[in-house]
Design a protein around this motif. Structure first.
Motif, mmCIF file in Angstrom:
data_model
loop_
_atom_site.group_PDB
_atom_site.id
_atom_site.type_symbol
_atom_site.label_atom_id
_atom_site.label_comp_id
_atom_site.label_asym_id
_atom_site.label_seq_id
_atom_site.Cartn_x
_atom_site.Cartn_y
_atom_site.Cartn_z
ATOM 1 N N GLN A 1 -3.803 -4.114 -8.542
ATOM 2 C CA GLN A 1 -3.802 -5.588 -8.443
ATOM 3 C C GLN A 1 -2.404 -6.134 -8.152
ATOM 4 O O GLN A 1 -2.264 -7.158 -7.477
ATOM 5 N N GLU B 1 -1.778 -5.696 -4.337
ATOM 6 C CA GLU B 1 -2.710 -6.563 -3.600
ATOM 7 C C GLU B 1 -2.304 -8.030 -3.714
ATOM 8 O O GLU B 1 -2.286 -8.763 -2.721
ATOM 9 N N THR B 2 -1.970 -8.444 -4.938
ATOM 10 C CA THR B 2 -1.583 -9.847 -5.157
ATOM 11 C C THR B 2 -0.290 -10.185 -4.424
ATOM 12 O O THR B 2 -0.179 -11.244 -3.789
ATOM 13 N N GLU C 1 -1.033 -10.526 -0.748
ATOM 14 C CA GLU C 1 -1.847 -11.717 -0.486
ATOM 15 C C GLU C 1 -1.009 -12.993 -0.598
ATOM 16 O O GLU C 1 -1.167 -13.923 0.200
ATOM 17 N N LYS D 1 5.810 -3.864 3.792
ATOM 18 C CA LYS D 1 4.599 -3.480 3.052
ATOM 19 C C LYS D 1 4.774 -2.135 2.353
ATOM 20 O O LYS D 1 4.407 -2.001 1.165
ATOM 21 N N GLU E 1 4.436 -1.440 -1.720
ATOM 22 C CA GLU E 1 3.552 -0.372 -2.223
ATOM 23 C C GLU E 1 4.320 0.576 -3.133
ATOM 24 O O GLU E 1 3.856 0.951 -4.209
#
Length: 408
Positions: free
Chosen positions: A60, A63-64, A67, A95, A99
């Protein structure tokens, strides 16, 4: 002049940027996206990285973070997630870097006190609100978006546990968009602290009700409210014009559909606080512990609310950055028109033949010049050395390198 510019560009202090009108620090590493945004004068929004390493579990967290960056891009601004990678302060992450941070263990939660150590030892660090504000100031990024700021902890009058976020807000010019103070803290004392240190606090919207992170109401009022992004941008512009050198908090309430029940969240926080006290968890480790404990106590509902409010804050922050950039562009255009209106710029020009007239004007060779702004272009030290010869004394002038950097 050309030699002077070359000196400044090659200097170890940094390189001179025509677009930012300031020195870019050699300790900063810009992503290509942020670098292009600076070159093209696009609005940029700073983002912290502790939300990735300490605020949420994997996946999460990653992803958050991604986003939130995309939301800012969709609004028309450029995101700049800030972190320290191998001792280098990065302004904007790729990115793969996001990660990697999301999966790593042992990344140091980095506030002001930690920055020098993490950089010196070439470690990886995730910037807190305070750490991100410092980096945003260095990079000349005026707007920063986060979930909630730190504050005075409950029982803080006895423990003296006060977040460095508040101190940093008191000595920065950054506008911070958040959903108020984290609910695990003492909101009333935090607002008092911010008032004492001259931080402008505004609720976002039609009401002055100060939000309480997971919930829309805290029982406290902000001194002011800004009704929209344009209003917030005007407040920031005024603060900078006045050289206040203190921050602004824009507290955005979580959307009604995502807000939690006040009683449920308070019970979860009280339970988490008792557990933290029993385990002796203190200092910078207590906030991530409490957030995780509250998430467990609410069956994950608090984590969902946390994600929702950060996304909403990203939209608001991007809009404020865009409106502020428009104000800056308008101001620059107006200044350009004034300069090109045919009026000659008025400077103080030193000269041996210059003296002040009774009317307060400066006179040089019979020509009167009005007093105006001072323009400083470098400086030089002049030393005289004397050598005695058989027939005469010869004076030699030696001009040293400029002792001051030029201002343009």
């Amino acid at each position: 002049m050309a030699k002077m510019l070359n000196f400044l560009r090659s200097s170890h202090y940094g390189f001179y940027s025509r677009n930012t009108r300031r020195f870019s620090h050699s300790t900063l590493v810009y992503s290509e996206e942020v670098k292009c945004a600076k070159t093209e004068n696009k609005p940029i929004v700073a983002l912290e990285s502790t939300i990735i390493t300490h605020g949420m579990p994997y996946p999460q967290n990653v992803e958050t973070a991604l986003e939130v960056e995309n939301i800012i891009r969709e609004q028309g601004a450029v995101p700049a997630t800030i972190a320290i990678l191998k001792g280098q302060l990065h302004i904007g992450l790729t990115k793969p870097q996001v990660e990697s941070l999301g999966k790593q263990k042992g990344v140091i939660k980095t506030s002001r006190r930690d920055l020098a150590f993490v950089v010196a030892d070439k470690l990886n660090g995730a910037t807190t609100v305070a750490g991100t504000i410092i980096a945003a100031e260095l990079a000349d990024i005026p707007v920063f978006v986060t979930g909630g700021i730190g504050g005075v902890h409950r029982d803080g009058e006895n423990t003296m546990d006060v977040s460095a976020d508040l101190t940093e807000l008191s000595r920065s010019k950054t506008l911070v968009v958040c959903s108020g103070v984290k609910s695990i803290l003492d909101i009333g004392k935090t607002l008092e602290y911010l008032e004492t240190h001259g931080v402008t606090v505004c609720a976002f919207g039609d009401s002055k009700e100060f939000p309480s992170f997971y919930t829309r109401r805290s029982g406290f009022e902000a001194p002011y409210n800004v009704i929209d992004a344009t209003h917030a941008a005007r407040v920031m512009k005024a603060a900078r014009d006045l050289h206040l050198s203190s921050g602004i908090v824009v507290a955005v309430p979580i959307c009604e559909k995502d807000a939690m029940n006040d009683k449920v969240i308070e019970e979860a926080i009280e339970h988490a606080l008792r557990e933290a006290n029993q385990r002796g968890i203190r200092g910078k480790e207590i906030t991530p512990y409490l957030l995780a404990a509250v998430s467990v106590a609410t069956g994950g509902a608090s984590l969902g609310a946390n994600i929702a409010l950060i996304k909403n804050n990203a939209k608001v922050g991007a809009d404020i950055a865009i409106q502020y950039q428009k104000l800056r562009n308008t101001f620059s255009s107006e200044q350009g028109l004034k300069k090109g209106s045919g009026n000659k710029p008025r400077f103080h020009v030193p000269s041996r033949n210059m003296h002040t007239t009774p009317r307060g004007l400066i006179k040089e060779n019979g020509t009167q010049l009005e007093r105006g702004d001072v323009l400083v272009i470098g400086g030089a030290n002049v030393d005289r050395t004397y050598r005695i010869s058989e027939e005469k004394i010869q004076a030699h002038k030696t001009i040293s390198a400029p002792s001051k950097q030029s201002c343009f």
